[in-house]
Design a protein around this motif. Structure first.
Motif, PDB file in Angstrom:
ATOM      1  N   ILE A  56       0.843  -1.211   0.000  1.00 53.52           N
ATOM      2  CA  ILE A  56       0.000   0.000   0.000  1.00 53.52           C
ATOM      3  C   ILE A  56       0.870   1.250   0.000  1.00 53.52           C
ATOM      4  CG2 ILE A  56      -1.627   1.347   1.409  1.00 53.52           C
ATOM      5  CD1 ILE A  56      -2.869  -1.379   2.270  1.00 53.52           C
ATOM      6  N   VAL A  57       1.901   1.264   0.849  1.00 54.08           N
ATOM      7  CA  VAL A  57       2.819   2.420   0.924  1.00 54.08           C
ATOM      8  C   VAL A  57       3.496   2.643  -0.425  1.00 54.08           C
ATOM      9  CG1 VAL A  57       4.985   3.244   1.958  1.00 54.08           C
ATOM     10  CG2 VAL A  57       3.210   2.258   3.416  1.00 54.08           C
ATOM     11  N   SER A  58       3.952   1.564  -1.044  1.00 56.15           N
ATOM     12  CA  SER A  58       4.626   1.650  -2.347  1.00 56.15           C
ATOM     13  C   SER A  58       3.672   2.177  -3.419  1.00 56.15           C
ATOM     14  CB  SER A  58       5.148   0.266  -2.730  1.00 56.15           C
ATOM     15  OG  SER A  58       5.768   0.289  -3.968  1.00 56.15           O
ATOM     16  N   ALA A  59       2.416   1.706  -3.391  1.00 51.58           N
ATOM     17  CA  ALA A  59       1.425   2.149  -4.381  1.00 51.58           C
ATOM     18  C   ALA A  59       1.134   3.637  -4.230  1.00 51.58           C
ATOM     19  CB  ALA A  59       0.136   1.346  -4.216  1.00 51.58           C
ATOM     20  N   VAL A  60       1.023   4.124  -2.977  1.00 54.37           N
ATOM     21  CA  VAL A  60       0.769   5.556  -2.730  1.00 54.37           C
ATOM     22  C   VAL A  60       1.958   6.389  -3.201  1.00 54.37           C
ATOM     23  CG1 VAL A  60       0.417   7.305  -0.926  1.00 54.37           C
ATOM     24  CG2 VAL A  60      -0.847   5.155  -0.827  1.00 54.37           C
ATOM     25  N   GLN A  65       6.520  10.882  -2.235  1.00 54.98           N
ATOM     26  CA  GLN A  65       7.130  10.256  -1.068  1.00 54.98           C
ATOM     27  C   GLN A  65       6.490  10.717   0.245  1.00 54.98           C
ATOM     28  OE1 GLN A  65       9.377   7.856  -1.736  1.00 54.98           O
ATOM     29  NE2 GLN A  65       9.345   7.286   0.418  1.00 54.98           N
ATOM     30  N   THR A  66       6.116  12.000   0.324  1.00 51.77           N
ATOM     31  CA  THR A  66       5.517  12.530   1.555  1.00 51.77           C
ATOM     32  C   THR A  66       4.185  11.840   1.844  1.00 51.77           C
ATOM     33  OG1 THR A  66       6.543  14.663   1.035  1.00 51.77           O
ATOM     34  CG2 THR A  66       4.870  14.663   2.762  1.00 51.77           C
ATOM     35  N   SER A  67       3.369  11.659   0.809  1.00 55.25           N
ATOM     36  CA  SER A  67       2.079  10.962   0.978  1.00 55.25           C
ATOM     37  C   SER A  67       2.290   9.551   1.502  1.00 55.25           C
ATOM     38  CB  SER A  67       1.343  10.889  -0.355  1.00 55.25           C
ATOM     39  OG  SER A  67       1.126  12.156  -0.880  1.00 55.25           O
ATOM     40  N   SER A  68       3.300   8.871   0.931  1.00 49.79           N
ATOM     41  CA  SER A  68       3.569   7.485   1.349  1.00 49.79           C
ATOM     42  C   SER A  68       4.037   7.434   2.806  1.00 49.79           C
ATOM     43  CB  SER A  68       4.602   6.826   0.435  1.00 49.79           C
ATOM     44  OG  SER A  68       5.882   7.365   0.632  1.00 49.79           O
ATOM     45  N   GLU A  69       4.803   8.458   3.243  1.00 50.60           N
ATOM     46  CA  GLU A  69       5.264   8.499   4.638  1.00 50.60           C
ATOM     47  C   GLU A  69       4.092   8.729   5.602  1.00 50.60           C
ATOM     48  OE1 GLU A  69       8.033   7.773   6.168  1.00 50.60           O
ATOM     49  OE2 GLU A  69       9.055   7.302   4.296  1.00 50.60           O
ATOM     50  N   ILE A  70       3.124   9.534   5.181  1.00 53.56           N
ATOM     51  CA  ILE A  70       1.922   9.770   6.004  1.00 53.56           C
ATOM     52  C   ILE A  70       1.133   8.465   6.137  1.00 53.56           C
ATOM     53  CG2 ILE A  70      -0.320  10.962   6.069  1.00 53.56           C
ATOM     54  CD1 ILE A  70       1.200  13.340   4.640  1.00 53.56           C
ATOM     55  N   VAL A  71       0.961   7.757   5.018  1.00 54.11           N
ATOM     56  CA  VAL A  71       0.235   6.468   5.041  1.00 54.11           C
ATOM     57  C   VAL A  71       1.007   5.455   5.883  1.00 54.11           C
ATOM     58  CG1 VAL A  71      -0.536   4.534   3.615  1.00 54.11           C
ATOM     59  CG2 VAL A  71      -0.956   6.869   2.858  1.00 54.11           C
ATOM     60  N   LEU A 103      -5.430  12.744  -0.172  1.00 52.34           N
ATOM     61  CA  LEU A 103      -5.522  11.277  -0.109  1.00 52.34           C
ATOM     62  C   LEU A 103      -6.975  10.830   0.010  1.00 52.34           C
ATOM     63  CD1 LEU A 103      -2.516  10.619   2.295  1.00 52.34           C
ATOM     64  CD2 LEU A 103      -2.734   9.612   0.028  1.00 52.34           C
ATOM     65  N   ALA A 104      -7.773  11.551   0.812  1.00 54.82           N
ATOM     66  CA  ALA A 104      -9.177  11.179   1.014  1.00 54.82           C
ATOM     67  C   ALA A 104     -10.005  11.419  -0.246  1.00 54.82           C
ATOM     68  CB  ALA A 104      -9.758  11.954   2.191  1.00 54.82           C
ATOM     69  N   ASP A 105      -9.627  12.448  -1.054  1.00 58.24           N
ATOM     70  CA  ASP A 105     -10.376  12.779  -2.285  1.00 58.24           C
ATOM     71  C   ASP A 105      -9.923  11.949  -3.489  1.00 58.24           C
ATOM     72  OD1 ASP A 105     -11.739  14.634  -0.837  1.00 58.24           O
ATOM     73  OD2 ASP A 105     -10.566  16.363  -1.525  1.00 58.24           O
ATOM     74  N   ASP A 106      -8.847  11.193  -3.363  1.00 57.66           N
ATOM     75  CA  ASP A 106      -8.323  10.404  -4.473  1.00 57.66           C
ATOM     76  C   ASP A 106      -9.348   9.347  -4.897  1.00 57.66           C
ATOM     77  OD1 ASP A 106      -5.803   9.781  -6.085  1.00 57.66           O
ATOM     78  OD2 ASP A 106      -6.321   7.816  -5.279  1.00 57.66           O
ATOM     79  N   PRO A 107      -9.540   9.136  -6.214  1.00 55.91           N
ATOM     80  CA  PRO A 107     -10.546   8.154  -6.671  1.00 55.91           C
ATOM     81  C   PRO A 107     -10.279   6.717  -6.197  1.00 55.91           C
ATOM     82  CG  PRO A 107      -9.683   9.441  -8.515  1.00 55.91           C
ATOM     83  CD  PRO A 107      -8.900   9.838  -7.323  1.00 55.91           C
ATOM     84  N   LEU A 108      -9.018   6.381  -5.939  1.00 55.62           N
ATOM     85  CA  LEU A 108      -8.701   5.010  -5.500  1.00 55.62           C
ATOM     86  C   LEU A 108      -9.182   4.732  -4.069  1.00 55.62           C
ATOM     87  CD1 LEU A 108      -5.142   4.336  -6.961  1.00 55.62           C
ATOM     88  CD2 LEU A 108      -7.341   3.642  -7.862  1.00 55.62           C
ATOM     89  N   GLU A 109      -9.364   5.791  -3.283  1.00 57.60           N
ATOM     90  CA  GLU A 109      -9.925   5.681  -1.925  1.00 57.60           C
ATOM     91  C   GLU A 109      -9.104   4.796  -0.990  1.00 57.60           C
ATOM     92  OE1 GLU A 109     -14.403   5.596  -1.667  1.00 57.60           O
ATOM     93  OE2 GLU A 109     -14.175   5.089  -3.788  1.00 57.60           O
ATOM     94  N   LEU A 163      -6.584  -3.193  -1.701  1.00 61.22           N
ATOM     95  CA  LEU A 163      -6.250  -4.498  -2.291  1.00 61.22           C
ATOM     96  C   LEU A 163      -6.913  -4.664  -3.656  1.00 61.22           C
ATOM     97  CD1 LEU A 163      -6.498  -6.728   0.902  1.00 61.22           C
ATOM     98  CD2 LEU A 163      -4.426  -6.249  -0.392  1.00 61.22           C
ATOM     99  N   ALA A 164      -8.154  -4.141  -3.812  1.00 67.65           N
ATOM    100  CA  ALA A 164      -8.839  -4.212  -5.111  1.00 67.65           C
ATOM    101  C   ALA A 164      -8.060  -3.419  -6.165  1.00 67.65           C
ATOM    102  CB  ALA A 164     -10.260  -3.677  -4.987  1.00 67.65           C
ATOM    103  N   SER A 165      -7.558  -2.242  -5.778  1.00 71.63           N
ATOM    104  CA  SER A 165      -6.773  -1.408  -6.705  1.00 71.63           C
ATOM    105  C   SER A 165      -5.466  -2.097  -7.091  1.00 71.63           C
ATOM    106  CB  SER A 165      -6.460  -0.052  -6.073  1.00 71.63           C
ATOM    107  OG  SER A 165      -7.639   0.641  -5.797  1.00 71.63           O
ATOM    108  N   LEU A 166      -4.804  -2.729  -6.105  1.00 73.32           N
ATOM    109  CA  LEU A 166      -3.540  -3.428  -6.373  1.00 73.32           C
ATOM    110  C   LEU A 166      -3.765  -4.634  -7.287  1.00 73.32           C
ATOM    111  CD1 LEU A 166      -2.009  -3.302  -2.776  1.00 73.32           C
ATOM    112  CD2 LEU A 166      -1.127  -2.109  -4.775  1.00 73.32           C
TER     113      LEU A 166
END
Length: 534
Positions: free
Chosen positions: A251-255, A261-267, A315-321, A342-345
């Motif tokens: 999930i972190v890698s996908a974000v 990188q900042t978004s992935s660190e928050i997740v 992140l909350a507004d992203d279509p992948l949710e 998991l569905a997106s991955l």
């Protein structure tokens, strides 16, 4: 249970435990739950060998037993647990990355032996680490114990169920099989052991081999009478916790790939906060406030609270949710939606496979059908802007491979083709199952190929091992360089080249196995989470 899974289970059992265990294991996978006498009769194996094979399988959690009302004990193999053996290298490597060499060896010992007491693991790992360090240095038991406690705290290791002895056990005959129970609170409770000592090298105890186990035990005045402090408390690797870690990393890698990188660190911070509080099969993490997330960001990560709120909103507004907003208290409450992630991955994996196999135009059609849900052939041609003949070929190619499906909607009850709508659609779940089946076949082929390569060069490998053993023994006695060179020349230049080619091929096959297993993990996780929601 597909034939591909059974074949893969057979190869894994044979590679790890040998032919007899493989025979019993595969028989139980094929037939389901069976009592001991039936297993002996059906496999044509002696009672003693079947018992030993079942002991090995039970020790490694590959077979479970249960007592029926009539007192008959039946044994049942778990195919999914056998397939986890394919992931052993990944479990060990992950522990090495998180907890260093000590953690790596602890998990390796637990996976090799199935179940072990903490004291046995600590002593074995300390001995192994002592052999690798410089002469004169040793590994302290306390250091290994601390790493073991860290693994228990983060739930990478857990206690095995213990034998339950009822209070009125003296009255009446013993049960046909022990009843194993575990208290949820004690699952990760480490026993208080005072393990004092250091690891020993093998050669230092060669002179007194008989006294070796005694020398390793904690020194008590009545050592020969007093039992081991943690006797009966066995530990095993918690594979579900490893799977939770793999899922979080994916999930972190996908974000990171989708945003930055900042978004992935928050997740990552959100996942780290909830990794122990959230169960591995939960559809969401526990709700986390914006303030809590801000406080748990890594030290030295200089972003303001305002910037963090902006990232969380994005992140909350992203279509992948991947991230969802669950409330407004505490600056906003956020959760990570594992089902959507998991569905997106899984969808991204399917798109990637289609692009590699059929090209970018097929991938474009697949994404289009996925986005629009249902499309007729003419609509696919128009939306994808691909000529009719090519679009038709591509759709039929993907349809024949079960990546997309065709839904018929008749206008009249007679289902006449001229009065029927034919709509193309994508069923992600069935496509994921089909791809998972192919992945099992791929891994089976890779293992068989590796075994064939090794078998073909068996004589050369044995010769190479003999030469290496001679060189090692000669070096220990302080031989000259000329002598060593003479021994090395026992392997000719063509043979050396053949060995290099073999090594390169085997390494490629091993790496491919691990890569395919990563795909298997994502697809299995997606299928499992989808089935739980239905």
């Amino acid at each position: 249970m597909t034939q591909a899974e059974i074949k893969l289970c057979s190869l894994l059992l044979q590679e790890h435990f040998g032919e007899i265990v493989e025979k019993i294991g595969v028989h139980l996978i094929r037939t389901g739950s069976q009592p001991l006498r039936v297993i002996v009769h059906d496999t044509g194996t002696s009672l003693d060998q079947v018992k030993k094979a079942l002991c090995v399988l039970i020790q490694h959690n590959l077979v479970m037993y249960q007592v029926h009302k009539r007192g008959v004990v039946e044994y049942e193999a778990h195919c999914s647990r056998v397939l986890r053996m394919l992931r052993y290298p990944r479990y060990i490597y992950t522990t090495k990355a998180l907890y260093g060499d000590t953690g790596e060896l602890i998990i390796e010992e637990l996976l090799l032996n199935g179940k072990m007491t903490m004291s046995a693991v600590v002593k074995k790992v300390a001995d192994r680490l002592t052999e690798t360090v410089e002469d004169g240095k040793t590994m302290d038991y306390a250091e290994v114990s601390n790493t073991f406690m860290q693994l228990a705290d983060t739930r990478f290791v857990q206690r095995c169920p213990m034998v339950h002895t009822p209070e009125n056990s003296d009255t009446g005959p013993p049960p046909p099989a022990p009843n194993l129970v575990i208290n949820e609170k004690d699952m990760y409770l480490v026993p208080k052991l005072s393990l004092i000592g250091k690891g020993k090298r093998r050669r230092s105890s060669d002179e007194d081999a008989a006294g070796e186990p005694k020398a390793k035990r904690p020194k008590h005045p009545t050592d020969n009478k007093e039992p081991i402090p943690d006797d009966g408390i066995y530990w095993q690797a918690n594979l579900d916790r490893f799977h939770q870690h793999f899922r979080d990393q994916a999930i972190v890698s996908a974000v990171a790939n989708r945003m930055d990188q900042t978004s992935s660190e928050i997740v990552r911070a959100m996942l780290r906060m909830s990794e122990v509080t959230t169960s591995s099969d939960a559809p969401f993490t526990q709700p986390l406030s914006s303030n809590e997330i801000f406080r748990s960001l890594p030290v030295g990560y200089n972003i303001s609270k305002q910037v963090l709120d902006q990232y969380l909103t994005l992140l909350a507004d992203d279509p992948l949710e991947f991230v969802g907003k669950s409330g407004d208290s505490g600056g906003g409450m956020y959760v990570i939606n594992f089902c959507k992630a998991l569905a997106s991955l899984a969808t991204a994996t399917l798109e990637s496979v289609i692009q590699e196999r059929f090209g970018s135009r097929c991938a474009r059609i697949f994404r289009l059908v996925l986005q629009k849900k249902h499309l007729e052939q003419k609509q696919v041609e128009d939306f994808a802007m691909i000529p009719a003949k090519e679009a038709k070929d591509m759709l039929y190619k993907m349809l024949s491979e079960n990546f997309i499906s065709l839904q018929e909607i008749p206008k009249t009850p007679d289902h006449a083709p001229s009065r029927t709508f034919y709509l193309y659609t994508v069923n992600i779940l069935s496509a994921a199952r089909m791809l998972l089946h192919r992945c099992y076949k791929s891994v089976t082929n890779l293992i068989e190929r590796r075994q064939f390569e090794t078998k073909e060069n068996k004589r050369l490998l044995e010769k190479s091992q003999r030469v290496e053993a001679i060189i090692a023994s000669v070096q220990a006695t302080g031989a000259e360089e000329a002598q060593l060179q003479e021994i090395e020349e026992m392997i000719t230049a063509p043979e050396r080249q053949q060995l290099e080619t073999l090594k390169r091929n085997v390494n490629k096959l091993d790496a491919s196995e691990i890569q395919v297993d990563e795909t298997i993990f994502l697809l299995e996780s997606y299928i499992e989470s989808t089935m739980k929601r239905q």
